[in-house]
Design a protein around this motif. Structure first.
Motif, short mmCIF file in Angstrom:
data_model
loop_
_atom_site.label_atom_id
_atom_site.label_comp_id
_atom_site.label_asym_id
_atom_site.label_seq_id
_atom_site.Cartn_x
_atom_site.Cartn_y
_atom_site.Cartn_z
N PHE A 317 -6.69 -12.21 25.88
CA PHE A 317 -6.14 -12.67 27.16
C PHE A 317 -4.63 -12.90 27.06
CE2 PHE A 317 -4.86 -16.39 29.71
CZ PHE A 317 -5.15 -15.93 30.99
N GLY A 318 -4.21 -13.57 26.00
CA GLY A 318 -2.79 -13.83 25.82
C GLY A 318 -2.00 -12.56 25.59
N PHE A 319 -2.56 -11.63 24.82
CA PHE A 319 -1.87 -10.37 24.54
C PHE A 319 -1.65 -9.56 25.81
CE2 PHE A 319 -2.41 -5.79 23.83
CZ PHE A 319 -1.30 -5.52 23.05
N LEU A 320 -2.70 -9.42 26.63
CA LEU A 320 -2.59 -8.62 27.85
C LEU A 320 -1.57 -9.23 28.81
CD1 LEU A 320 -6.35 -7.74 28.48
CD2 LEU A 320 -4.56 -6.27 27.54
N ASN A 321 -1.58 -10.53 28.95
CA ASN A 321 -0.59 -11.18 29.82
C ASN A 321 0.82 -11.03 29.26
OD1 ASN A 321 -1.82 -12.90 32.22
ND2 ASN A 321 -3.26 -13.03 30.53
N GLY A 322 0.94 -11.10 27.95
CA GLY A 322 2.25 -10.91 27.33
C GLY A 322 2.80 -9.52 27.59
N VAL A 323 1.93 -8.51 27.50
CA VAL A 323 2.37 -7.13 27.77
C VAL A 323 2.85 -6.99 29.21
CG1 VAL A 323 1.57 -4.76 28.01
CG2 VAL A 323 0.94 -6.08 25.99
N VAL A 324 2.11 -7.59 30.15
CA VAL A 324 2.49 -7.50 31.56
C VAL A 324 3.84 -8.18 31.81
CG1 VAL A 324 1.87 -8.23 33.89
CG2 VAL A 324 0.12 -7.28 32.38
N LEU A 325 4.01 -9.38 31.28
CA LEU A 325 5.24 -10.13 31.52
C LEU A 325 6.44 -9.52 30.81
CD1 LEU A 325 3.87 -13.78 31.39
CD2 LEU A 325 4.69 -12.54 33.39
N GLN A 326 6.20 -8.68 29.81
CA GLN A 326 7.30 -7.98 29.15
C GLN A 326 7.40 -6.54 29.64
OE1 GLN A 326 6.69 -9.46 24.79
NE2 GLN A 326 8.85 -9.01 25.07
N PHE A 327 6.89 -6.28 30.84
CA PHE A 327 7.03 -4.99 31.49
C PHE A 327 6.51 -3.84 30.62
CE2 PHE A 327 10.17 -7.87 33.18
CZ PHE A 327 10.16 -7.62 34.55
N GLY A 328 5.42 -4.08 29.90
CA GLY A 328 4.84 -3.04 29.07
C GLY A 328 5.66 -2.73 27.84
N ASN A 329 6.11 -3.76 27.14
CA ASN A 329 6.91 -3.59 25.93
C ASN A 329 6.23 -2.65 24.94
OD1 ASN A 329 7.47 -4.54 22.98
ND2 ASN A 329 9.23 -5.25 24.14
N ASN A 330 6.91 -1.54 24.59
CA ASN A 330 6.32 -0.53 23.71
C ASN A 330 6.01 -1.06 22.33
OD1 ASN A 330 6.32 1.48 25.62
ND2 ASN A 330 8.32 2.31 25.03
N LEU A 331 6.88 -1.91 21.81
CA LEU A 331 6.67 -2.46 20.48
C LEU A 331 5.40 -3.29 20.42
CD1 LEU A 331 8.02 -2.64 17.67
CD2 LEU A 331 9.11 -4.75 18.42
N LEU A 332 5.07 -3.97 21.53
CA LEU A 332 3.87 -4.79 21.60
C LEU A 332 2.64 -3.94 21.89
CD1 LEU A 332 3.08 -7.75 21.32
CD2 LEU A 332 3.45 -8.03 23.77
N LEU A 333 2.78 -2.93 22.75
CA LEU A 333 1.65 -2.07 23.11
C LEU A 333 1.09 -1.32 21.91
CD1 LEU A 333 2.67 -0.51 26.55
CD2 LEU A 333 0.59 -1.84 26.07
N ALA A 334 1.96 -0.90 21.01
CA ALA A 334 1.52 -0.14 19.83
C ALA A 334 1.66 -0.95 18.56
CB ALA A 334 2.32 1.15 19.74
N SER A 335 1.54 -2.26 18.67
CA SER A 335 1.74 -3.16 17.54
C SER A 335 0.48 -3.29 16.69
CB SER A 335 2.14 -4.54 18.06
OG SER A 335 1.06 -5.12 18.78
N PRO A 336 0.60 -3.80 15.47
CA PRO A 336 -0.59 -4.12 14.67
C PRO A 336 -1.53 -5.08 15.38
CG PRO A 336 1.38 -4.17 13.30
CD PRO A 336 1.85 -4.01 14.71
N LEU A 337 -0.99 -5.97 16.22
CA LEU A 337 -1.84 -6.90 16.97
C LEU A 337 -2.71 -6.15 17.96
CD1 LEU A 337 -2.76 -9.71 17.80
CD2 LEU A 337 -0.77 -9.87 19.28
N ALA A 338 -2.14 -5.19 18.68
CA ALA A 338 -2.93 -4.39 19.61
C ALA A 338 -4.02 -3.63 18.87
CB ALA A 338 -2.03 -3.42 20.37
N GLY A 339 -3.67 -3.05 17.72
CA GLY A 339 -4.66 -2.33 16.92
C GLY A 339 -5.75 -3.24 16.41
N CYS A 340 -5.37 -4.46 15.99
CA CYS A 340 -6.35 -5.42 15.46
C CYS A 340 -7.30 -5.88 16.55
CB CYS A 340 -5.61 -6.61 14.85
SG CYS A 340 -6.69 -7.81 14.04
N ILE A 341 -6.79 -6.19 17.73
CA ILE A 341 -7.65 -6.63 18.84
C ILE A 341 -8.62 -5.53 19.22
CG2 ILE A 341 -7.66 -7.22 21.29
CD1 ILE A 341 -5.05 -8.74 20.82
N LEU A 342 -8.11 -4.32 19.42
CA LEU A 342 -8.97 -3.20 19.80
C LEU A 342 -9.98 -2.89 18.70
CD1 LEU A 342 -9.60 -1.10 21.92
CD2 LEU A 342 -7.84 0.38 20.92
N GLY A 343 -9.54 -2.92 17.45
CA GLY A 343 -10.43 -2.65 16.33
C GLY A 343 -11.55 -3.68 16.21
N LEU A 344 -11.22 -4.96 16.40
CA LEU A 344 -12.23 -6.01 16.32
C LEU A 344 -13.23 -5.92 17.46
CD1 LEU A 344 -10.22 -9.18 15.17
CD2 LEU A 344 -11.75 -7.75 13.84
#
Length: 717
Positions: A317-344
């Motif tokens: 929930f926090g990650f998705l809202n963070g991406v939206v508020l940062q206008f789809g920040n590329n570094l966050l969209l393709a970050s290890p955190l995005a991979g970890c959330i999707l992988g889990l």
């Protein structure tokens, strides 16, 4: 107006006891002796909150006075104050200044969204590229504050004239919340107060004892120089973001101890994650470690599935809202955190039901293996989908730490002390205050306690006719403590590899030190009085070096002065047009953007692949190439002026770390040629034209190949 002179010098499942039983039962479900198990009464929430606020206010005063003592900030002019914000600090503060000086807040916000000064000639959305929400909040807050106080007729600042001496003109200095700089710093000092308040709450929660909170705060103050640098660099992202890292660890500890399935808990946790991600580009990496540790604990059945799901869903929930508020920040969209959330999520929903059919313990090992495989695969796939390679430099830095790999960008990082290995001096300082020995001692006590509980659980389980009906092997083990131990282990590795990350390591040591006050880990000490005596001895030993460290910090007295940089900025303001484009060393470019509002082509925020290439092109002026070759490079970047700094021409804080040494690694074929920078600094080689110079800085005009630009009035100090 007064005239002043500067000073001289520079669920937990608590098993209910059976009725009429004369033997109490502990939290683990195992019968114990009352003398061995002394239950602690939780401290009053009101008392804890008041103590936390007091500790926070004390720290706020501490760091603000250290900052003032170091620079005599109250007696500096506005320009001098801006000059103290070097590197990224000046870059971040420039956006706050944009919001404050705009006709209205919306206009200022639009200038941040459509910015063509930071990476000329490109137009970028700075809210998408950088973590600027502290500046947005403080900029909007300052405008509201001044509007309200003006309407009420309140005086919010005091100004005076300062005679600077040394043949420098007098300047006007202002102090108070009505001054934009002081309002901004007040936001940083509030963040410092929040840090220590959360440390107190964290220590009290982990140890379940008020004394644990005080021990944590004492350890933080005693090791202040190794735990934070907000007193020297208030605008940095870590200054605003670190309290939310503590808030995340604090919240996860509570959830692991008392798994609650209400929808409000993932939202609260997600809000913390969202704020943390908005404030710092590095936050994603520490959130990843939290997720990984929690899922490992779930895999080995130390925590129930609902606790893991609360944390996983909250983080998502926090990650998705963070991406939206940062206008789809590329570094966050393709970050290890995005991979970890999707992988889990994929692992928990699709793979885990299949893995559970495997025999024990093969299923657990397979589950842990897929944790890393699925996360890494998802991260790689996301990078390819979004075409993002901004974080490759992080992998290269780690690669350089573990091998002989080097390249230009990696050396630019690792040659800086902040990105070097943790020096032995830092470890010695933490040992002198007894922090590392104390936490090592506590770690031994925690390990003995866990092994004892596991042994009792196994014995009781084996005594049952049906072994599967006995208590879990982990029964009674505190998952909150396990999480913090594992988090400390991760932070230790991070700090050892990159010295700058000791700001996670040292405070986590302080949090773990709170367990000194936890009775359940000191059952060998029968009497409570003896336990208090032991704590007093250890804390007293900490005080010997701790108070000395504090007094040494408070003894730092200085006064900022940089007349050469001031002269450069004043010349740029007076002698160049508003649309003149500058290039040069990253720290100097940040100051020029802040104080002159001239377009720049490179800046200190080095996390973008395109920006790294730009900076490398600009830094070719420090190579062994010909002046004509470098001139062509700068001309293609539409640069009008390039700034040289004398120390950068021969910069070498250790062997192999001079700017020319970095280029020797990149271009070994040029090693036998003379470096270009000294020639440009001390002479006037064509096709460049020297238009300004003093002892530290030189400005070279970059003439167009098509149109002859008349030289500006030359200036020499």
């Amino acid at each position: 107006m007064a005239v002043k002179h500067r000073r001289s010098g520079d669920d937990r499942t608590t098993s209910k006891p059976k009725k009429n039983s004369n033997t109490p039962i502990s939290d683990t479900g195992i019968k114990t002796d009352v003398k061995q198990e002394e239950r602690q009464t939780p401290p009053s929430r009101a008392v804890v909150l008041v103590c936390a606020i007091c500790c926070g206010l004390l720290h706020s005063y501490h760091v603000s006075s250290l900052f003032e003592n170091d620079r005599h900030f109250s007696h500096l002019s506005d320009l001098e104050r801006e000059m103290t914000f070097r590197t990224e600090m000046g870059l971040y503060y420039s956006y706050y200044k944009t919001l404050v000086e705009a006709d209205n807040f919306v206009v200022g916000l639009n200038r941040l969204v459509v910015d063509n000064l930071t990476e000329y000639p490109d137009t970028i959305n700075t809210l998408r590229r950088f973590n600027l929400y502290p500046e947005v909040v403080l900029g909007g807050g300052y405008r509201m504050f001044t509007h309200i106080t003006t309407w009420l007729g309140l005086e919010t600042k005091v100004c005076w004239q300062v005679n600077r001496g040394h043949d420098l003109l007098p300047v006007v200095s202002c102090e108070g919340l009505g001054d934009p700089m002081y309002f901004y710093l007040a936001g940083a000092w509030f963040s410092a107060a929040l840090t220590v308040a959360l440390l107190f709450l964290y220590g009290t929660q982990l140890s379940e004892n008020l004394l644990g909170g005080f021990i944590t705060v004492l350890c933080f103050f005693f090791n202040h120089g190794e735990a934070t640098r907000i007193q020297w660099t208030p605008p940095l992202r870590e200054s605003f973001a670190y309290p939310w890292s503590l808030a995340l660890g604090f919240a996860v500890t509570i959830v692991l101890r008392r798994p609650l399935t209400s929808w409000i808990y993932p939202i609260l946790l997600g809000t913390i994650v969202m704020i943390y991600l908005l404030l710092w580009q590095f936050a994603q990496f520490t959130v990843v470690t939290t997720l990984a540790i929690v899922y490992v604990m779930y895999t080995v059945e130390l925590i129930p599935a609902k606790a893991m799901l609360v944390i996983l869903l909250g983080t998502t929930f926090g990650f998705l809202n963070g991406v939206v508020l940062q206008f789809g920040n590329n570094l966050l969209l393709a970050s290890p955190l995005a991979g970890c959330i999707l992988g889990l999520l994929l692992l928990y929903v699709f793979l885990e039901p299949l893995i559970q059919h495997l025999p024990y313990p093969t299923n657990k090992g397979t589950q842990l293996a897929f944790l890393f495989i699925s996360s890494a695969a998802c991260k790689i796939e996301l990078s390819q989908v979004f075409g993002v390679d901004h974080d490759t430099h992080i992998l290269n830095i780690l690669r350089s730490k573990l091998s002989n790999y080097t390249d230009f960008h990696t050396l630019l990082y690792t040659c800086s002390p902040e990105f070097d290995f943790l020096p032995m001096e830092s470890l010695m300082k933490l040992c002198e205050t007894l922090l590392i020995p104390c936490v090592t001692f506590i770690g031994g006590a925690v390990l003995v306690n866990f092994l004892s509980l596991m042994r009792q659980n196994l014995i009781q389980r084996m005594a049952q006719e049906n072994q599967t009906s006995g208590p879990s092997v982990w029964s009674g083990v505190d998952p909150g403590v396990v999480f913090n131990v594992l988090q400390l282990a991760v932070f230790t590795v991070m700090a050892l590899l990159i010295m700058r990350l000791k700001l996670f390591f040292t405070p986590q040591l302080c949090v773990m030190a709170s367990l000194l006050a936890s009775r359940k880990y000191w059952r060998i000490i029968k009497r409570k009085e003896m336990h208090f005596a032991l704590m007093a001895v250890i804390v007293g030993g900490m005080c010997v070096r701790g108070f000395k460290n504090m007094s040494e910090q408070r003894a730092i007295v200085g006064e900022y002065a940089n007349p050469e940089l001031e002269e450069l900025i004043e010349w740029v303001r007076a002698e160049t047009s508003q649309d003149s484009v500058f290039a040069g060393p990253m720290p100097t470019m940040a100051n020029l953007l802040l104080s002159t509002r001239r377009p720049i082509v490179n800046h200190p925020h080095y996390e973008n692949a395109g920006l790294r290439k730009r900076t490398k092109d600009v830094y070719s002026i420090f190579s062994r190439r010909t002046a004509k070759s470098v001139h062509e490079t700068l001309l293609n970047m539409k640069v009008n002026f390039v700034v040289l700094q004398e120390s950068w021409c021969q910069r070498r804080n250790r062997p192999g770390c001079g700017m020319v040494d970095l280029w020797d690694v990149e271009e070994p074929s040029n090693r036998n040629k003379a470096p270009l920078c000294p020639k440009l600094f001390h002479r006037n080689p064509a096709p460049f034209q020297r238009v300004f110079g003093n002892d530290q800085y030189v400005v070279l005009q970059v003439p167009s190949r098509y149109v002859e630009i008349p030289p500006l009035r030359a200036h020499s100090a």
